[in-house]
Design an enzyme around this catalytic site. Structure first.
Site, PDB file in Angstrom:
ATOM      1  N   SER A 189     -21.300  53.197 -10.632  1.00  0.00           N
ATOM      2  CA  SER A 189     -20.206  52.273 -11.102  1.00  0.00           C
ATOM      3  C   SER A 189     -20.202  50.236 -10.334  1.00  0.00           C
ATOM      4  O   SER A 189     -19.966  49.148 -11.336  1.00  0.00           O
ATOM      5  CB  SER A 189     -19.088  52.218 -11.285  1.00  0.00           C
ATOM      6  OG  SER A 189     -18.755  51.954  -9.951  1.00  0.00           O
TER       7      SER A 189
ATOM      8  N   LYS B 290     -12.911  49.454  -6.231  1.00  0.00           N
ATOM      9  CA  LYS B 290     -13.508  48.405  -7.212  1.00  0.00           C
ATOM     10  C   LYS B 290     -13.187  46.563  -7.416  1.00  0.00           C
ATOM     11  O   LYS B 290     -12.430  47.234  -6.182  1.00  0.00           O
ATOM     12  CB  LYS B 290     -12.181  48.541  -8.021  1.00  0.00           C
ATOM     13  CG  LYS B 290     -12.655  49.156  -9.451  1.00  0.00           C
ATOM     14  CD  LYS B 290     -14.260  50.172 -10.139  1.00  0.00           C
ATOM     15  CE  LYS B 290     -14.483  51.457 -10.839  1.00  0.00           C
ATOM     16  NZ  LYS B 290     -15.254  51.451 -10.940  1.00  0.00           N
TER      17      LYS B 290
END
Length: 199
Positions: free
Chosen positions: A81, A118
């Site tokens: 990701s 993230k």
């Protein structure tokens, strides 16, 4: 003769000089200026302290990188990701803290599931979790009451990227194939430079 065989200097064998390998000079580490930091395989749901996590190893960190009063951990990344900034198998150094600035990379726990890395953006009544691999992983937006579903576990402050190379080493009349796993500091770069160092 031993030094000639291995392509190094006699001083190197005696530990009195920097390493000479493939024309590159690598400074020897001063053990007193480095600190072993635990490596963990995941930030699992419910883990709020480093002592509660499953430690799978240790990696050295310069003491200049660390601040007093904080715990630190290397997190072994899973998934793509955050590609290409961070890849599967890389190690991210995390400073355990529950507050970060907008735009920081952080380990975030969502709905008390396993932590993920993230980029965190704050705006009025909204928190957005952004993946570097945005085409495959769209931003996740949490607004108003949904923001309570998020918990910051720590801030990502450094990276060691994983490099795996397979190459042959000739011993007498036989060939032995070895897999070497290396960790490098910084950001991902072209593989040939590392291969050249190993040749």
């Amino acid at each position: 003769k031993i030094a000639d065989y291995f392509g190094v200097t006699t001083d190197y064998l005696l530990g009195n000089s920097p390493v000479r390998h493939g024309g590159m000079e690598i400074q020897m580490i001063d053990d007193e200026s480095y600190v072993p930091i635990p490596v963990i395989g995941e930030v699992a749901a419910g883990y709020k302290a480093l002592a509660e996590t499953n430690i799978i190893g240790y990696e050295l960190v310069s003491s200049d990188t660390l601040r007093d009063g904080y715990e630190y951990a290397w997190l072994k990344v899973k998934g793509d990701s955050m590609y290409p900034l961070i890849m599967d198998g890389d190690l991210v150094l995390v400073r355990l803290q529950d507050e970060i600035d907008s735009g920081d990379l952080a380990v975030v726990i969502v709905d008390e599931e396993d932590g993920v890395i993230k980029r965190v953006n704050y705006s009025t009544n909204k928190v957005t979790l952004i993946s570097e691999n945005a085409e495959k992983y769209p931003p996740r937006v949490f607004e108003r009451n949904d923001i309570s579903r998020l918990r910051i576990w720590g801030k990502a402050i450094d990276l060691k990227f994983l490099l795996c190379y397979t190459f042959s080493v000739k011993l007498s009349k036989r060939r032995t194939f070895n897999m070497y796993t290396l960790y490098g500091d910084g950001i991902h770069d072209d593989a040939p430079a590392i291969q050249e160092m190993l040749d």
